[in-house]
Design a protein around this motif. Structure first.
Motif, mmCIF file in Angstrom:
data_model
loop_
_atom_site.group_PDB
_atom_site.id
_atom_site.type_symbol
_atom_site.label_atom_id
_atom_site.label_comp_id
_atom_site.label_asym_id
_atom_site.label_seq_id
_atom_site.Cartn_x
_atom_site.Cartn_y
_atom_site.Cartn_z
ATOM 1 N N ARG A 121 -5.706 2.293 -7.082
ATOM 2 C CA ARG A 121 -4.582 1.383 -6.122
ATOM 3 C C ARG A 121 -6.134 0.346 -5.864
ATOM 4 O O ARG A 121 -6.034 -0.899 -5.159
ATOM 5 N N GLU A 122 -7.106 1.074 -5.439
ATOM 6 C CA GLU A 122 -8.341 0.052 -4.422
ATOM 7 C C GLU A 122 -8.516 -0.918 -5.685
ATOM 8 O O GLU A 122 -8.602 -1.560 -5.743
ATOM 9 N N GLU A 123 -8.882 -0.742 -7.233
ATOM 10 C CA GLU A 123 -8.827 -2.011 -8.409
ATOM 11 C C GLU A 123 -8.031 -2.467 -7.914
ATOM 12 O O GLU A 123 -8.338 -3.793 -8.436
ATOM 13 N N SER A 177 -8.046 5.191 -7.405
ATOM 14 C CA SER A 177 -8.911 4.369 -8.113
ATOM 15 C C SER A 177 -8.625 3.242 -8.816
ATOM 16 O O SER A 177 -8.843 2.222 -7.707
ATOM 17 N N GLY A 231 -7.717 -4.793 -4.777
ATOM 18 C CA GLY A 231 -9.255 -6.026 -5.069
ATOM 19 C C GLY A 231 -9.113 -6.940 -5.533
ATOM 20 O O GLY A 231 -9.642 -8.390 -4.791
ATOM 21 N N ARG A 287 1.028 -0.815 0.421
ATOM 22 C CA ARG A 287 -0.156 -0.088 -0.222
ATOM 23 C C ARG A 287 0.602 1.190 0.467
ATOM 24 O O ARG A 287 0.770 2.274 -0.534
#
Length: 326
Positions: A121-123, A119, A126, A108
């Motif tokens: 990073r979150e993808e 966006s 996941g 992270r």
């Protein structure tokens, strides 16, 4: 020794599990990812040689990545097999909460410092969560280190630590044959990712180059990779990958010359274009590996996450060298 080709579409795809057997003595080198398709591929592959999961005595893992180690826990649960993996990767393969959390936190941090948009990073996170979540059963492992000898499946394997793509990545030399299992050290089609594949590796590009030079010096006749077909000229392949990284270094320098100070995400976009899925970490990770190498070689500097050139003409051969290879 036999090879089972696994129908995995993740990462480089077409994973291999190698079957070492001598009568009742059965070992696997890597197991594949814990998906229904690959699980059945492994079961059916073993059945072709008259074996079941419960017959496996030993599992030798080249490294912690789930497409290589994912099924180790399930096979061990049915067979009580001994699972060997390098000590650097052992806690992650076992599913140790502290080691897993530390890896996640480091990832992270890098995703943010590399300049990856929120966006994306979150993808990426996941995808990572979905893939790691496939491993419902973690094995108990026996840690190994460089130079350890394993007697498995009627074969003698010598452990050769080969970090770069992963911190605990190992090759396993096959006694009596000028051959080795090499995991993702070199691959026949793709060049293994450095920088993004394992964020624990310090100086990822130089570490990987040292591994490539060492492999070239060993001059194996043939190696058995973690993906796709055996490599008949592994020294040539290792040197080709070094050349590839020299060319990529040249491209990274050109990006900095054209765009001025840039973060790894910006450099990655110039190198690879739009990225999705797991490549969201692989692209900027590879860019970072090269940028970090340029800093250590005195060619670039970094300020607030952005890299700039500090040298004019760069001797690429000295920056990405084959020195030390035969």
């Amino acid at each position: 020794m036999d090879r089972i080709t696994l129908g995995n579409d993740e990462f480089e795809g077409e994973n291999n599990a190698y079957v070492l057997h001598d009568g009742d003595d059965l070992a696997l080198v890597d197991t594949g990812i814990a998906t229904t398709e690959v699980r059945e591929d492994l079961r059916e592959g073993l059945a072709e040689y008259g074996y079941e999961f419960s017959d496996v005595d030993d599992i030798v893992l080249t490294h912690f990545h789930t497409d290589h180690a994912g099924l180790a826990g399930e096979v061990q649960a049915e067979s009580d097999a001994t699972v060997y993996v390098h000590e650097a990767d052992a806690p992650i393969v076992e599913g140790d909460d502290e080691a897993t959390a530390a890896l996640d936190e480091r990832r992270r941090e890098y995703l943010q410092t590399w300049g990856i948009p929120a966006s994306k990073r979150e993808e990426l996170l996941g995808v990572v969560e979905a893939v790691t979540g496939l491993n419902e059963t973690h094995p108990t492992v026996t840690p190994i280190e460089d130079g350890d000898t394993l007697e498995v499946g009627g074969h003698t394997l010598e452990t050769v630590h080969a970090p770069g793509h992963a911190l605990g990545l190992c090759c396993f030399e096959i006694a009596g044959r000028d051959e080795a299992f090499v995991g993702d050290v070199i691959l026949p089609v793709y060049t293994p990712n450095v920088g993004g594949a394992d964020v624990r590796v310090e100086r990822p590009l130089e570490t990987y180059l040292e591994t490539l030079r060492s492999l070239a010096d060993r001059d194996y006749d043939r190696v058995w990779p973690g993906h796709r077909d055996p490599i008949e000229k592994p020294t040539e392949r290792a040197l080709t990958i070094i050349d590839h990284h020299r060319e990529r270094t040249e491209r990274v320098i050109a990006v900095l010359e054209e765009h001025g100070p840039a973060d790894p995400w910006t450099v990655s976009a110039e190198l690879f274009g739009e990225l999705e899925g797991i490549h969201i970490v692989h692209g900027p990770g590879e860019a970072f590996a090269h940028l970090d190498h340029l800093v250590h070689e005195g060619v670039a500097a970094v300020d607030d996450g952005e890299y700039r050139l500090t040298a004019g003409d760069v001797d690429l051969e000295s920056v990405v060298s084959t020195a030390g290879t035969n």
